[in-house]
Scaffold this motif. Structure first.
Motif, PDB file in Angstrom:
ATOM      1  N   TRP A  18      -6.126   4.544  -8.910  1.00  0.00           N
ATOM      2  CA  TRP A  18      -5.426   3.806  -7.864  1.00  0.00           C
ATOM      3  C   TRP A  18      -4.066   4.415  -7.567  1.00  0.00           C
ATOM      4  N   TYR A  21      -4.556   7.340  -5.314  1.00  0.00           N
ATOM      5  CA  TYR A  21      -4.849   6.828  -3.980  1.00  0.00           C
ATOM      6  C   TYR A  21      -3.571   6.318  -3.305  1.00  0.00           C
ATOM      7  N   ALA A  22      -2.771   5.538  -4.032  1.00  0.00           N
ATOM      8  CA  ALA A  22      -1.574   4.931  -3.450  1.00  0.00           C
ATOM      9  C   ALA A  22      -0.569   5.996  -3.014  1.00  0.00           C
ATOM     10  N   GLY A  44       0.469  -2.948   2.471  1.00  0.00           N
ATOM     11  CA  GLY A  44      -0.999  -2.985   2.390  1.00  0.00           C
ATOM     12  C   GLY A  44      -1.533  -2.132   1.256  1.00  0.00           C
ATOM     13  N   VAL A  45      -0.927  -0.967   1.059  1.00  0.00           N
ATOM     14  CA  VAL A  45      -1.343  -0.102  -0.052  1.00  0.00           C
ATOM     15  C   VAL A  45      -1.031  -0.784  -1.381  1.00  0.00           C
ATOM     16  N   VAL A  47      -0.844  -4.010  -1.969  1.00  0.00           N
ATOM     17  CA  VAL A  47      -1.746  -5.150  -2.147  1.00  0.00           C
ATOM     18  C   VAL A  47      -3.128  -4.672  -2.607  1.00  0.00           C
ATOM     19  N   SER A  48      -3.492  -3.449  -2.222  1.00  0.00           N
ATOM     20  CA  SER A  48      -4.810  -2.950  -2.605  1.00  0.00           C
ATOM     21  C   SER A  48      -4.927  -2.704  -4.114  1.00  0.00           C
ATOM     22  N   GLY A  49      -3.788  -2.560  -4.807  1.00  0.00           N
ATOM     23  CA  GLY A  49      -3.813  -2.296  -6.251  1.00  0.00           C
ATOM     24  C   GLY A  49      -4.488  -3.392  -7.053  1.00  0.00           C
ATOM     25  N   LEU A  51      -6.421  -5.724  -6.010  1.00  0.00           N
ATOM     26  CA  LEU A  51      -7.816  -5.859  -5.565  1.00  0.00           C
ATOM     27  C   LEU A  51      -8.701  -4.798  -6.204  1.00  0.00           C
ATOM     28  N   TYR A  52      -8.236  -3.547  -6.231  1.00  0.00           N
ATOM     29  CA  TYR A  52      -9.002  -2.463  -6.828  1.00  0.00           C
ATOM     30  C   TYR A  52      -9.209  -2.698  -8.327  1.00  0.00           C
TER      31      TYR A  52
END
Length: 118
Positions: A18, A21-22, A44-45, A47-49, A51-52
């Motif tokens: 992650w 990716y970030a 948004g990036v 927040v994706s942490g 979730l992933y």
């Protein structure tokens, strides 16, 4: 596979993936959204942490484990074999199939053309 609460979760691998990716996506968003809307993209990036990591935890508990790049690079003997090859020495006793017209081993071949020299 069924849920198993004792299965380990590869937290270090999930975090590393992650983070890579970030970093990449933040750089891309900074280059694309340079008109002042970068805060929303970076948020948004971020927040994706969680979730992933949450989906990674869930899939790990169900037994899903992706192969690493190192495992993909090393060739392994395929354990998946045909139904005819169930026991270990079935390959040694297997005979070749007789040639047919479809395999070009039968008698239906067109005759070979002779080379003419001038």
């Amino acid at each position: 596979m069924a849920w198993d609460k004792t299965r380990p979760v590869p937290w270090q691998r999930l975090m590393r993936e992650w983070l890579i990716y970030a970093v990449i996506m933040t750089a891309v968003f900074l280059l694309i959204f340079n008109d002042g809307n970068t805060i929303g993209a970076v948020a948004g990036v971020l927040v994706s942490g969680p979730l992933y990591l949450g989906f990674g935890w869930l899939l790990a508990k169900f037994g899903y484990q992706r192969k690493t790049l190192k495992e993909m690079r090393t060739p392994q003997a395929s354990s998946a074999s045909s139904d005819d090859d169930r026991d270990g020495d079935a390959n040694a006793t297997r005979r070749s199939v007789a040639p047919t017209s479809r395999t070009a081993g039968g008698g239906n071949r067109p005759p070979a053309k002779k080379n003419r020299r001038r």
